[in-house]
Scaffold this motif. Structure first.
Motif, PDB file in Angstrom:
ATOM      1  N   ALA A  13       0.783  -0.952   0.673  1.00 43.31           N
ATOM      2  CA  ALA A  13      -0.034   0.263   0.041  1.00 43.31           C
ATOM      3  C   ALA A  13       0.751   1.204   0.157  1.00 43.31           C
ATOM      4  CB  ALA A  13      -1.088   0.194   1.209  1.00 43.31           C
ATOM      5  N   ARG A  14       1.806   1.150   0.664  1.00 40.57           N
ATOM      6  CA  ARG A  14       2.672   2.362   0.093  1.00 40.57           C
ATOM      7  C   ARG A  14       3.153   2.735  -1.092  1.00 40.57           C
ATOM      8  NH1 ARG A  14       6.325   2.233   6.156  1.00 40.57           N
ATOM      9  NH2 ARG A  14       4.520   2.107   7.818  1.00 40.57           N
ATOM     10  N   VAL A  15       3.899   1.837  -1.172  1.00 40.16           N
ATOM     11  CA  VAL A  15       3.981   1.978  -3.473  1.00 40.16           C
ATOM     12  C   VAL A  15       3.430   2.580  -3.446  1.00 40.16           C
ATOM     13  CG1 VAL A  15       4.980   0.867  -4.173  1.00 40.16           C
ATOM     14  CG2 VAL A  15       5.954   0.316  -2.768  1.00 40.16           C
ATOM     15  N   ILE A  16       1.976   2.622  -3.555  1.00 40.81           N
ATOM     16  CA  ILE A  16       0.774   2.563  -4.059  1.00 40.81           C
ATOM     17  C   ILE A  16       0.680   4.002  -3.826  1.00 40.81           C
ATOM     18  CG2 ILE A  16      -1.406   2.577  -4.712  1.00 40.81           C
ATOM     19  CD1 ILE A  16      -0.876   0.618  -5.574  1.00 40.81           C
ATOM     20  N   VAL A 108     -11.886   2.152  -0.991  1.00 38.58           N
ATOM     21  CA  VAL A 108     -12.687   1.212  -1.996  1.00 38.58           C
ATOM     22  C   VAL A 108     -12.201   1.325  -3.264  1.00 38.58           C
ATOM     23  CG1 VAL A 108     -15.305   2.259  -1.058  1.00 38.58           C
ATOM     24  CG2 VAL A 108     -13.830   3.738  -2.779  1.00 38.58           C
ATOM     25  N   LEU A 109     -10.689   1.613  -3.316  1.00 33.63           N
ATOM     26  CA  LEU A 109      -9.767   1.440  -4.843  1.00 33.63           C
ATOM     27  C   LEU A 109      -9.089   0.261  -4.529  1.00 33.63           C
ATOM     28  CD1 LEU A 109      -8.952   2.504  -7.166  1.00 33.63           C
ATOM     29  CD2 LEU A 109      -6.889   3.053  -6.249  1.00 33.63           C
ATOM     30  N   TYR A 110      -9.849  -0.926  -4.860  1.00 37.23           N
ATOM     31  CA  TYR A 110      -9.316  -2.077  -4.725  1.00 37.23           C
ATOM     32  C   TYR A 110      -8.692  -2.769  -5.550  1.00 37.23           C
ATOM     33  CZ  TYR A 110     -13.543  -2.408  -1.272  1.00 37.23           C
ATOM     34  OH  TYR A 110     -14.072  -2.093  -0.658  1.00 37.23           O
ATOM     35  N   PRO A 111      -8.033  -4.095  -5.664  1.00 38.64           N
ATOM     36  CA  PRO A 111      -7.065  -4.099  -6.325  1.00 38.64           C
ATOM     37  C   PRO A 111      -7.349  -4.313  -8.321  1.00 38.64           C
ATOM     38  CG  PRO A 111      -6.501  -4.528  -4.735  1.00 38.64           C
ATOM     39  CD  PRO A 111      -7.184  -3.913  -4.924  1.00 38.64           C
ATOM     40  N   ILE A 112      -9.241  -5.274  -7.554  1.00 40.07           N
ATOM     41  CA  ILE A 112      -9.455  -5.380  -9.238  1.00 40.07           C
ATOM     42  C   ILE A 112     -10.211  -4.756  -9.455  1.00 40.07           C
ATOM     43  CG2 ILE A 112     -11.561  -5.731  -7.941  1.00 40.07           C
ATOM     44  CD1 ILE A 112     -10.305  -7.743 -10.408  1.00 40.07           C
ATOM     45  N   PHE A 113     -10.592  -2.938  -8.834  1.00 36.42           N
ATOM     46  CA  PHE A 113     -10.725  -2.151  -9.943  1.00 36.42           C
ATOM     47  C   PHE A 113      -9.435  -1.592 -10.709  1.00 36.42           C
ATOM     48  CE2 PHE A 113     -14.824  -1.626  -6.843  1.00 36.42           C
ATOM     49  CZ  PHE A 113     -15.812  -2.628  -7.101  1.00 36.42           C
ATOM     50  N   SER A 114      -8.093  -1.391  -9.793  1.00 33.81           N
ATOM     51  CA  SER A 114      -6.973  -0.977 -10.335  1.00 33.81           C
ATOM     52  C   SER A 114      -6.729  -1.738 -11.491  1.00 33.81           C
ATOM     53  CB  SER A 114      -6.872  -1.088  -9.283  1.00 33.81           C
ATOM     54  OG  SER A 114      -4.999  -0.102  -9.343  1.00 33.81           O
ATOM     55  N   LEU A 115      -6.428  -2.293 -11.596  1.00 35.90           N
ATOM     56  CA  LEU A 115      -5.944  -3.080 -12.849  1.00 35.90           C
ATOM     57  C   LEU A 115      -6.716  -2.853 -14.291  1.00 35.90           C
ATOM     58  CD1 LEU A 115      -3.708  -5.198 -13.157  1.00 35.90           C
ATOM     59  CD2 LEU A 115      -5.843  -7.316 -13.014  1.00 35.90           C
ATOM     60  N   PRO A 116      -8.300  -3.197 -14.112  1.00 36.63           N
ATOM     61  CA  PRO A 116      -8.628  -2.775 -15.842  1.00 36.63           C
ATOM     62  C   PRO A 116      -8.023  -0.996 -16.689  1.00 36.63           C
ATOM     63  CG  PRO A 116     -10.144  -3.234 -14.063  1.00 36.63           C
ATOM     64  CD  PRO A 116      -9.055  -3.868 -13.451  1.00 36.63           C
ATOM     65  N   LEU A 117      -8.283  -0.163 -14.892  1.00 33.53           N
ATOM     66  CA  LEU A 117      -8.284   1.089 -14.896  1.00 33.53           C
ATOM     67  C   LEU A 117      -7.295   1.492 -15.641  1.00 33.53           C
ATOM     68  CD1 LEU A 117      -9.175   4.267 -14.731  1.00 33.53           C
ATOM     69  CD2 LEU A 117      -8.412   3.985 -12.636  1.00 33.53           C
ATOM     70  N   HIS A 118      -5.531   0.932 -15.190  1.00 31.51           N
ATOM     71  CA  HIS A 118      -4.263   0.901 -15.253  1.00 31.51           C
ATOM     72  C   HIS A 118      -3.814   0.615 -16.542  1.00 31.51           C
ATOM     73  CE1 HIS A 118      -4.497   3.000 -11.502  1.00 31.51           C
ATOM     74  NE2 HIS A 118      -3.337   3.846 -12.146  1.00 31.51           N
ATOM     75  N   ILE A 119      -4.615  -0.988 -16.879  1.00 36.98           N
ATOM     76  CA  ILE A 119      -4.518  -1.175 -18.607  1.00 36.98           C
ATOM     77  C   ILE A 119      -4.970   0.134 -19.314  1.00 36.98           C
ATOM     78  CG2 ILE A 119      -4.671  -3.212 -19.802  1.00 36.98           C
ATOM     79  CD1 ILE A 119      -5.184  -5.023 -17.190  1.00 36.98           C
ATOM     80  N   ALA A 192      -2.016  -7.039  -9.948  1.00 40.57           N
ATOM     81  CA  ALA A 192      -2.029  -8.039  -9.846  1.00 40.57           C
ATOM     82  C   ALA A 192      -1.100  -9.040  -9.173  1.00 40.57           C
ATOM     83  CB  ALA A 192      -0.659  -8.191 -11.305  1.00 40.57           C
ATOM     84  N   TYR A 193       0.274  -8.101  -8.148  1.00 40.33           N
ATOM     85  CA  TYR A 193       0.577  -9.085  -7.390  1.00 40.33           C
ATOM     86  C   TYR A 193      -0.585  -8.765  -6.059  1.00 40.33           C
ATOM     87  CZ  TYR A 193       3.643  -9.588  -3.501  1.00 40.33           C
ATOM     88  OH  TYR A 193       4.401 -10.250  -2.449  1.00 40.33           O
ATOM     89  N   SER A 194      -1.094  -7.763  -5.762  1.00 35.22           N
ATOM     90  CA  SER A 194      -2.221  -8.144  -4.569  1.00 35.22           C
ATOM     91  C   SER A 194      -3.247  -9.239  -5.226  1.00 35.22           C
ATOM     92  CB  SER A 194      -2.905  -6.442  -4.559  1.00 35.22           C
ATOM     93  OG  SER A 194      -1.926  -5.311  -4.123  1.00 35.22           O
ATOM     94  N   LEU A 195      -3.815  -8.794  -6.407  1.00 33.54           N
ATOM     95  CA  LEU A 195      -5.002  -9.731  -6.274  1.00 33.54           C
ATOM     96  C   LEU A 195      -3.961 -11.700  -6.153  1.00 33.54           C
ATOM     97  CD1 LEU A 195      -6.525  -7.950  -9.424  1.00 33.54           C
ATOM     98  CD2 LEU A 195      -7.241  -8.328  -7.746  1.00 33.54           C
ATOM     99  N   TYR A 196      -3.464 -11.933  -6.529  1.00 28.68           N
ATOM    100  CA  TYR A 196      -2.518 -12.711  -5.733  1.00 28.68           C
ATOM    101  C   TYR A 196      -3.032 -13.495  -4.482  1.00 28.68           C
ATOM    102  CZ  TYR A 196      -0.413 -17.251  -5.582  1.00 28.68           C
ATOM    103  OH  TYR A 196      -0.026 -18.881  -6.064  1.00 28.68           O
TER     104      TYR A 196
END
Length: 322
Positions: A13-16, A108-119, A192-196
């Motif tokens: 989370a700190r890197v984000i 509420v910025l979950y990894p599953i939402f961040s992944l398609p947005l940044h792709i 992707a790393y957080s979703l694993y």
């Protein structure tokens, strides 16, 4: 869901948080640089300067081709699409930046939402870098298969201060685009790393699911406040109406005899002392001191409903069957 679930927690989370702070100045710089360059502040000037030095084609090449009825398409790197496209995606990125920062602060910025947005955003910047480094092949004598000269070469080769400043500005715009692409790629990798899920996350998820199932079973086994059907409720109300009414025994000063309409006591109160006394009208008076109060048994109460014996009170706390 079984063993499959979507983690909601960021593993770094700190890197984000650091990337979001770093993204703001570069997003603003992108808007400023391409906003200044729009619509055509220095694009044609750099094209002409490169043509003079033999680095790329010249704008006159397009005019000569049109005059000889050999129209050619302007290279995308020197077209207005290059400037306008980068300006538009800068506005889009600023909008999504404000949106995702708000979502991050609201958790509420979950990894599953961040992944398609940044792709999607990374794809836009990938196209931007391609456009800025597109080849220039319209002049056979001056073909450039790589990035334009203001990116590939040092701006110090230009003697004119104004053109040198334009060269540095165009080079800075390309550098900002590269940094934006790198940051969005980092967002994709972290999402992707957080979703694993880790082993600890799987155990915590299974424990939470077990607790939910236990809670549902508890509520399913607990009796409900209203389990009777409509027919059962009607039967229950009918049975309550069949229960005999027990006369009250309250005595003392100021106590009044309970009266109901169409009883002797009520008629006397309504019509006075001369009111007509109807036979076989029930009323109840407080029992005399020392007198034993007699109540009808449930059997007689039931018989009364069947039209058999009736109980009449004589005003002294005693009842007789009639």
């Amino acid at each position: 869901m079984g063993r499959f679930f979507i983690p909601r927690q960021w593993r770094l989370a700190r890197v984000i948080y650091f990337l979001m702070i770093l993204e703001f100045p570069f997003t603003v710089a992108n808007l400023a640089l391409f906003g200044i360059a729009s619509p055509n502040l220095y694009r044609t000037i750099l094209w002409t300067e490169g043509g003079k030095r033999g680095f790329n084609s010249d704008p006159k090449t397009v005019l000569y081709a049109a005059a000889n009825y050999r129209p050619v398409k302007v290279p995308v790197v020197w077209s207005s699409f290059n400037t306008n496209y980068n300006l538009y995606i800068g506005v889009v990125c600023m909008f999504f930046y404000l949106t995702k920062v708000t979502a991050w602060l609201l958790h509420v910025l979950y990894p599953i939402f961040s992944l398609p947005l940044h792709i999607g955003l990374a794809a836009l910047w990938a196209v931007s870098i391609y456009v800025q480094t597109a080849p220039d092949k319209i002049d056979p004598d001056r073909i450039n298969n790589g990035a334009p000269w203001y990116i590939a070469k040092d701006c110090k080769i230009i003697e004119d201060e104004t053109i040198r400043g334009y060269c540095k500005q165009a080079k800075s715009s390309f550098a900002v685009s590269v940094v934006m692409l790198i940051m969005y790629a980092a967002h994709i990798l972290l999402a992707a790393y957080s979703l694993y899920p880790t082993a600890e996350a799987r155990i915590a998820h299974e424990t939470k699911q077990a607790e939910k199932r236990a809670q549902k079973e508890k509520w399913a086994m607990s009796p409900s406040d209203n389990e009777m059907t409509a027919e059962e409720q009607w039967q229950h109300m009918w049975e309550l109406q069949q229960l005999p009414r027990t006369p009250g025994t309250a005595t003392g000063p100021g106590w009044r005899t309970p009266m109901t309409p169409r009883t002797t006591a009520f008629s006397a109160l309504e019509g006075g002392a001369g009111a007509r006394q109807e036979p076989n009208q029930e009323y109840y008076a407080p029992p005399a001191p020392g007198a034993q109060e007699v109540y009808p048994s449930p059997v007689h109460a039931h018989d009364r409903m069947q039209g058999q014996d009736e109980w009449v009170y004589d005003g002294k706390g005693k009842g007789t069957a009639v």
